[in-house]
Motif scaffolding. Structure first.
Motif, PDB file in Angstrom:
ATOM      1  N   VAL A   1      37.843  55.499  14.801  1.00  0.00           N
ATOM      2  CA  VAL A   1      37.941  54.623  13.637  1.00  0.00           C
ATOM      3  C   VAL A   1      36.827  53.585  13.726  1.00  0.00           C
ATOM      4  O   VAL A   1      36.714  52.874  14.715  1.00  0.00           O
ATOM      5  N   GLU A   2      35.997  53.520  12.688  1.00  0.00           N
ATOM      6  CA  GLU A   2      34.920  52.529  12.643  1.00  0.00           C
ATOM      7  C   GLU A   2      35.356  51.312  11.839  1.00  0.00           C
ATOM      8  O   GLU A   2      36.128  51.431  10.884  1.00  0.00           O
ATOM      9  N   ASP A   3      34.837  50.153  12.216  1.00  0.00           N
ATOM     10  CA  ASP A   3      35.060  48.888  11.504  1.00  0.00           C
ATOM     11  C   ASP A   3      36.544  48.542  11.367  1.00  0.00           C
ATOM     12  O   ASP A   3      36.972  48.000  10.356  1.00  0.00           O
ATOM     13  N   ASN A   4      37.323  48.831  12.393  1.00  0.00           N
ATOM     14  CA  ASN A   4      38.746  48.520  12.364  1.00  0.00           C
ATOM     15  C   ASN A   4      39.005  47.067  12.755  1.00  0.00           C
ATOM     16  O   ASN A   4      39.905  46.441  12.233  1.00  0.00           O
ATOM     17  N   HIS A   5      38.173  46.518  13.667  1.00  0.00           N
ATOM     18  CA  HIS A   5      38.316  45.136  14.119  1.00  0.00           C
ATOM     19  C   HIS A   5      37.016  44.384  13.853  1.00  0.00           C
ATOM     20  O   HIS A   5      35.940  44.967  13.830  1.00  0.00           O
ATOM     21  N   GLU A   6      37.161  43.092  13.702  1.00  0.00           N
ATOM     22  CA  GLU A   6      35.977  42.259  13.545  1.00  0.00           C
ATOM     23  C   GLU A   6      35.245  42.187  14.877  1.00  0.00           C
ATOM     24  O   GLU A   6      35.867  42.016  15.924  1.00  0.00           O
ATOM     25  N   GLY A   7      33.930  42.318  14.845  1.00  0.00           N
ATOM     26  CA  GLY A   7      33.137  42.292  16.063  1.00  0.00           C
ATOM     27  C   GLY A   7      32.998  40.884  16.627  1.00  0.00           C
ATOM     28  O   GLY A   7      33.197  39.886  15.931  1.00  0.00           O
ATOM     29  N   ILE A   8      32.645  40.797  17.910  1.00  0.00           N
ATOM     30  CA  ILE A   8      32.417  39.498  18.546  1.00  0.00           C
ATOM     31  C   ILE A   8      31.166  38.862  17.955  1.00  0.00           C
ATOM     32  O   ILE A   8      31.124  37.668  17.688  1.00  0.00           O
ATOM     33  N   VAL A   9      30.137  39.677  17.746  1.00  0.00           N
ATOM     34  CA  VAL A   9      28.922  39.220  17.076  1.00  0.00           C
ATOM     35  C   VAL A   9      28.704  40.117  15.859  1.00  0.00           C
ATOM     36  O   VAL A   9      29.167  41.255  15.817  1.00  0.00           O
ATOM     37  N   SER A  10      27.973  39.607  14.885  1.00  0.00           N
ATOM     38  CA  SER A  10      27.714  40.398  13.690  1.00  0.00           C
ATOM     39  C   SER A  10      26.750  41.534  14.021  1.00  0.00           C
ATOM     40  O   SER A  10      26.037  41.511  15.026  1.00  0.00           O
ATOM     41  N   LYS A  11      26.720  42.532  13.173  1.00  0.00           N
ATOM     42  CA  LYS A  11      25.818  43.673  13.383  1.00  0.00           C
ATOM     43  C   LYS A  11      24.362  43.231  13.327  1.00  0.00           C
ATOM     44  O   LYS A  11      23.527  43.758  14.046  1.00  0.00           O
TER      45      LYS A  11
END
Length: 50
Positions: free
Chosen positions: A6-16
């Motif tokens: 599953v991609e983009d399920n959680h917010e990342g620690i840093v932005s892409k």
């Protein structure tokens, strides 16, 4: 047992964008050289920014 990716399920620690820029900076630093006389010595000897 089935597995799912599953991609983009959680917010990342840093932005892409920050991650991409950091990877570009690491690549840039890995290619730095100190000058004509010392072509095999890198200016930045540390692997990490800090």
């Amino acid at each position: 047992m089935p597995q799912y990716y599953v991609e983009d399920n959680h917010e990342g620690i840093v932005s892409k964008e920050v991650f991409r820029r950091a990877q570009e900076e690491l690549a840039r630093r890995s290619n730095l050289y100190s000058g004509k006389r010392k072509q095999n010595k890198r200016v930045h000897l540390g692997k990490y920014a800090l």
